[in-house]
Design a protein around this motif. Structure first.
Motif, PDB file in Angstrom:
ATOM      1  N   LEU A 190       6.367  13.859  -0.346  1.00 47.42           N
ATOM      2  CA  LEU A 190       7.491  13.007   0.055  1.00 47.42           C
ATOM      3  C   LEU A 190       7.412  12.671   1.543  1.00 47.42           C
ATOM      4  O   LEU A 190       7.848  11.604   1.974  1.00 47.42           O
ATOM      5  N   ASN A 191       6.856  13.584   2.306  1.00 47.02           N
ATOM      6  CA  ASN A 191       6.687  13.369   3.746  1.00 47.02           C
ATOM      7  C   ASN A 191       5.580  12.352   4.026  1.00 47.02           C
ATOM      8  O   ASN A 191       5.745  11.416   4.808  1.00 47.02           O
ATOM      9  N   ASP A 192       4.435  12.521   3.376  1.00 48.90           N
ATOM     10  CA  ASP A 192       3.239  11.745   3.723  1.00 48.90           C
ATOM     11  C   ASP A 192       3.274  10.297   3.252  1.00 48.90           C
ATOM     12  O   ASP A 192       2.649   9.436   3.875  1.00 48.90           O
ATOM     13  N   ALA A 193       3.965  10.030   2.153  1.00 45.82           N
ATOM     14  CA  ALA A 193       3.864   8.700   1.535  1.00 45.82           C
ATOM     15  C   ALA A 193       5.008   7.759   1.896  1.00 45.82           C
ATOM     16  O   ALA A 193       5.072   6.650   1.371  1.00 45.82           O
ATOM     17  N   ALA A 194       5.898   8.164   2.782  1.00 40.24           N
ATOM     18  CA  ALA A 194       7.080   7.345   3.066  1.00 40.24           C
ATOM     19  C   ALA A 194       6.888   6.384   4.231  1.00 40.24           C
ATOM     20  O   ALA A 194       7.421   5.276   4.214  1.00 40.24           O
ATOM     21  N   VAL A 195       6.120   6.793   5.234  1.00 37.86           N
ATOM     22  CA  VAL A 195       6.027   5.987   6.460  1.00 37.86           C
ATOM     23  C   VAL A 195       5.531   4.577   6.173  1.00 37.86           C
ATOM     24  O   VAL A 195       6.072   3.588   6.685  1.00 37.86           O
ATOM     25  N   GLY A 196       4.490   4.466   5.342  1.00 43.52           N
ATOM     26  CA  GLY A 196       3.924   3.154   5.063  1.00 43.52           C
ATOM     27  C   GLY A 196       4.927   2.176   4.483  1.00 43.52           C
ATOM     28  O   GLY A 196       4.952   0.989   4.851  1.00 43.52           O
ATOM     29  N   VAL A 197       5.772   2.660   3.588  1.00 35.61           N
ATOM     30  CA  VAL A 197       6.784   1.803   2.967  1.00 35.61           C
ATOM     31  C   VAL A 197       7.871   1.424   3.970  1.00 35.61           C
ATOM     32  O   VAL A 197       8.445   0.337   3.897  1.00 35.61           O
TER      33      VAL A 197
ATOM     34  N   GLN B  77       2.068  -2.929   4.065  1.00 36.98           N
ATOM     35  CA  GLN B  77       1.911  -3.895   5.152  1.00 36.98           C
ATOM     36  C   GLN B  77       0.802  -4.903   4.843  1.00 36.98           C
ATOM     37  O   GLN B  77       0.909  -6.092   5.171  1.00 36.98           O
ATOM     38  N   PHE B  78      -0.272  -4.451   4.194  1.00 38.18           N
ATOM     39  CA  PHE B  78      -1.362  -5.351   3.786  1.00 38.18           C
ATOM     40  C   PHE B  78      -0.849  -6.400   2.801  1.00 38.18           C
ATOM     41  O   PHE B  78      -1.141  -7.596   2.938  1.00 38.18           O
ATOM     42  N   LEU B  79      -0.082  -5.963   1.822  1.00 36.44           N
ATOM     43  CA  LEU B  79       0.425  -6.882   0.804  1.00 36.44           C
ATOM     44  C   LEU B  79       1.433  -7.872   1.392  1.00 36.44           C
ATOM     45  O   LEU B  79       1.551  -9.003   0.926  1.00 36.44           O
ATOM     46  N   ILE B  80       2.151  -7.453   2.428  1.00 34.77           N
ATOM     47  CA  ILE B  80       3.113  -8.351   3.086  1.00 34.77           C
ATOM     48  C   ILE B  80       2.391  -9.339   4.001  1.00 34.77           C
ATOM     49  O   ILE B  80       2.611 -10.549   3.936  1.00 34.77           O
ATOM     50  N   SER B  81       1.521  -8.823   4.857  1.00 37.66           N
ATOM     51  CA  SER B  81       0.890  -9.656   5.882  1.00 37.66           C
ATOM     52  C   SER B  81      -0.255 -10.514   5.357  1.00 37.66           C
ATOM     53  O   SER B  81      -0.416 -11.669   5.768  1.00 37.66           O
ATOM     54  N   VAL B  82      -1.059  -9.949   4.448  1.00 38.03           N
ATOM     55  CA  VAL B  82      -2.258 -10.645   3.977  1.00 38.03           C
ATOM     56  C   VAL B  82      -2.013 -11.375   2.658  1.00 38.03           C
ATOM     57  O   VAL B  82      -2.467 -12.502   2.468  1.00 38.03           O
ATOM     58  N   ARG B  83      -1.263 -10.742   1.751  1.00 37.92           N
ATOM     59  CA  ARG B  83      -1.003 -11.362   0.448  1.00 37.92           C
ATOM     60  C   ARG B  83       0.367 -12.056   0.394  1.00 37.92           C
ATOM     61  O   ARG B  83       0.748 -12.609  -0.624  1.00 37.92           O
ATOM     62  N   HIS B  84       1.131 -11.977   1.501  1.00 38.70           N
ATOM     63  CA  HIS B  84       2.421 -12.663   1.637  1.00 38.70           C
ATOM     64  C   HIS B  84       3.430 -12.235   0.563  1.00 38.70           C
ATOM     65  O   HIS B  84       4.169 -13.056   0.024  1.00 38.70           O
ATOM     66  N   GLY B  85       3.453 -10.937   0.282  1.00 37.79           N
ATOM     67  CA  GLY B  85       4.394 -10.404  -0.693  1.00 37.79           C
ATOM     68  C   GLY B  85       5.764 -10.161  -0.098  1.00 37.79           C
ATOM     69  O   GLY B  85       5.939 -10.090   1.126  1.00 37.79           O
ATOM     70  N   ASP B  86       6.760 -10.019  -0.963  1.00 37.61           N
ATOM     71  CA  ASP B  86       8.135  -9.724  -0.560  1.00 37.61           C
ATOM     72  C   ASP B  86       8.255  -8.228  -0.273  1.00 37.61           C
ATOM     73  O   ASP B  86       7.965  -7.407  -1.148  1.00 37.61           O
ATOM     74  N   PRO B  87       8.678  -7.832   0.938  1.00 38.32           N
ATOM     75  CA  PRO B  87       8.780  -6.406   1.280  1.00 38.32           C
ATOM     76  C   PRO B  87       9.612  -5.596   0.287  1.00 38.32           C
ATOM     77  O   PRO B  87       9.306  -4.434   0.017  1.00 38.32           O
ATOM     78  N   LYS B  88      10.665  -6.208  -0.251  1.00 33.81           N
ATOM     79  CA  LYS B  88      11.542  -5.480  -1.173  1.00 33.81           C
ATOM     80  C   LYS B  88      10.889  -5.222  -2.527  1.00 33.81           C
ATOM     81  O   LYS B  88      11.349  -4.373  -3.287  1.00 33.81           O
ATOM     82  N   GLN B  89       9.810  -5.951  -2.819  1.00 32.24           N
ATOM     83  CA  GLN B  89       9.127  -5.781  -4.104  1.00 32.24           C
ATOM     84  C   GLN B  89       7.801  -5.043  -3.971  1.00 32.24           C
ATOM     85  O   GLN B  89       7.524  -4.113  -4.733  1.00 32.24           O
ATOM     86  N   VAL B  90       6.995  -5.453  -2.998  1.00 28.55           N
ATOM     87  CA  VAL B  90       5.665  -4.844  -2.903  1.00 28.55           C
ATOM     88  C   VAL B  90       5.719  -3.389  -2.437  1.00 28.55           C
ATOM     89  O   VAL B  90       4.746  -2.646  -2.612  1.00 28.55           O
ATOM     90  N   GLY B  91       6.843  -2.981  -1.864  1.00 29.68           N
ATOM     91  CA  GLY B  91       6.974  -1.577  -1.477  1.00 29.68           C
ATOM     92  C   GLY B  91       6.808  -0.631  -2.654  1.00 29.68           C
ATOM     93  O   GLY B  91       6.303   0.480  -2.505  1.00 29.68           O
ATOM     94  N   TYR B  92       7.173  -1.111  -3.839  1.00 31.71           N
ATOM     95  CA  TYR B  92       7.055  -0.275  -5.026  1.00 31.71           C
ATOM     96  C   TYR B  92       5.606  -0.148  -5.499  1.00 31.71           C
ATOM     97  O   TYR B  92       5.280   0.755  -6.279  1.00 31.71           O
ATOM     98  N   ILE B  93       4.733  -1.058  -5.074  1.00 24.68           N
ATOM     99  CA  ILE B  93       3.329  -0.979  -5.487  1.00 24.68           C
ATOM    100  C   ILE B  93       2.671   0.279  -4.913  1.00 24.68           C
ATOM    101  O   ILE B  93       1.709   0.811  -5.481  1.00 24.68           O
TER     102      ILE B  93
END
Length: 414
Positions: free
Chosen positions: A47-54, A258-274
């Motif tokens: 839970l600690n390690d995987a949260a920062v990226g999102v 961040q890759f999916l938002i910046s490079v693939r132009h995804g919606d932050p509220k959706q791609v965070g779940y990927i």
């Protein structure tokens, strides 16, 4: 008799346990309780390690910081990990396995207590030093304890799969809080509550002999054990493998959103779940591939997984489609998932038995420092040239792992 019963009297025994007076059933029950508490501890670490990226898309506007400044989170975390790595053997020699885990869990909670109220960024940043030390101490001892249990290759797989459960939950919980409220920092209130429960759980399961050395002359042995550990070639090869592996694992999950938002132009509220899709594949891989890898041969199978993982990363890079990226990154996680527990198990086959506990703890903590080092380096590079560097960095890390894996000796290294 339960599988753990045979090892109940030597798996992290305290002096009071060695007189043989306790019934085997009680001893087996003690081991089960410790397995449960150590597994819970690594889940909290997940839970600690995987949260920062999102949370990066929310951290940046909240604090008004750049990607480079965000990446300093991983650098501070790395410093904490590194300190915990070298302190681990000496701390354990003085307060035992249980005491070290309770200390680590308590220090981890200090970090969360500094985070959850959204303090100034400098304070928020410093909190990751405490979580780095805390998780490092716990990770080392959880692995060292688990290796003493019968059928340890399976228990190691379970331990690291449970870590994966934490990494699946982290993006789900963090993204939900951040997307549906204006207080993304409340995620760390959740981890603080779980962290306090972690302290209680560990203190209870290791209560017999808590804060006592595992053996009477542990302090005298600590220095020689550390010297023997750091002078063993196989230990350093596995450290290199784990350093790159954990770096790839956490860098992938940490910068995926961040890759999916910046490079693939995804919606932050959706791609965070990927991110949870990636960690889900990672966790399933640790469960499904554990016995298959053991039966067909660890060395051969890990080599095969690396080749397939490279293929998945190339597809992830070249296919500009979010759905395709979600599938390929999930398969990538599935393939690399078993590397860490399998690597630690292989290490026990090529080093003397008296080094097992010290070496496992050393590799688990120092090797896992890659979880902070490579996400920081990726962030530093991305701040200059963009997050599109993520796939080639991951491919480079997999190739590096392959080099270290090929170097692993096939016989005991003194």
């Amino acid at each position: 008799m339960d599988a753990e019963a045979n090892t109940a009297q030597h798996a992290d025994c305290t002096p009071a346990d060695r007189d043989g007076a306790r019934p085997v059933q009680k001893a087996a029950g003690k081991v089960k309780a410790r397995l449960i508490s150590t597994n819970f501890a690594v889940m909290v670490a997940g839970l600690n390690d995987a949260a920062v990226g999102v949370l990066i898309p929310y951290l940046q506007p909240s604090y008004g910081i750049t990607l480079l400044q965000v990446s300093f989170i991983y650098l501070i975390n790395f410093v904490g990990w590194l300190l915990g790595s070298f302190a681990n053997i000496h701390v354990c020699a003085r307060i035992g396995t249980g005491g070290t885990m309770v200390l680590g869990a308590s220090v981890q909670c200090i970090g969360y207590a500094l985070m959850f109220w959204k303090p100034p960024f400098a304070v928020f940043l410093s909190a990751f030093f405490f979580t780095g030390i805390g998780v490092s101490l716990q990770d080392a001892q959880a692995n060292s304890f688990t290796i003493t249990v019968q059928n340890c290759h399976r228990w190691l797989g379970i331990l690291h799969a449970v870590y994966g459960v934490g990494t699946i939950l982290a993006p789900l919980v963090a993204n939900t809080i951040a997307a549906r409220t204006s207080a993304w920092n409340l995620y760390y209130l959740v981890t603080l509550v779980l962290g306090v429960n972690n302290v209680i759980s560990l203190a209870w399961s290791f209560r017999r002999g808590l804060f006592q050395p595992n053996v009477a002359n542990a302090k005298e042995l600590a220095g020689s054990q550390l010297r023997a550990t750091v002078s063993n070639k196989a230990v350093w090869i596995m450290n290199g493998f784990c350093f790159l592996y954990v770096g790839a694992e956490v860098t992938s999950g940490g910068w995926l959103t961040q890759f999916l938002i910046s490079v693939r132009h995804g919606d932050p509220k959706q791609v965070g779940y990927i991110a949870s899709v990636y960690w889900g594949g990672f966790t399933v891989g640790r469960v499904v591939l554990a016995d298959i890898t053991h039966q067909l041969g660890e060395r051969r199978m890990v080599g095969l997984y690396m080749v397939l993982a490279l293929v998945m990363q190339v597809l992830f890079w070249l296919m500009p489609n979010i759905l395709a990226n979600a599938i390929t990154i999930c398969v990538f996680g599935f393939l690399i998932g078993p590397f860490y527990p399998v690597g630690l198990y292989v290490l026990t086959e090529v080093i003397p038995p008296d080094l097992h506990i010290g070496a496992l703890g050393f590799c688990a903590s120092l090797g896992s420092a890659g979880s902070a080092a490579f996400p920081f380096l990726t962030g530093a590079i991305a701040s200059q040239v963009g997050v599109q560097v993520l796939p080639p960095i991951l491919m480079g890390l997999v190739v590096g792992m392959g080099v270290f894996w090929a170097m692993m000796p096939k016989r005991i290294m003194l």
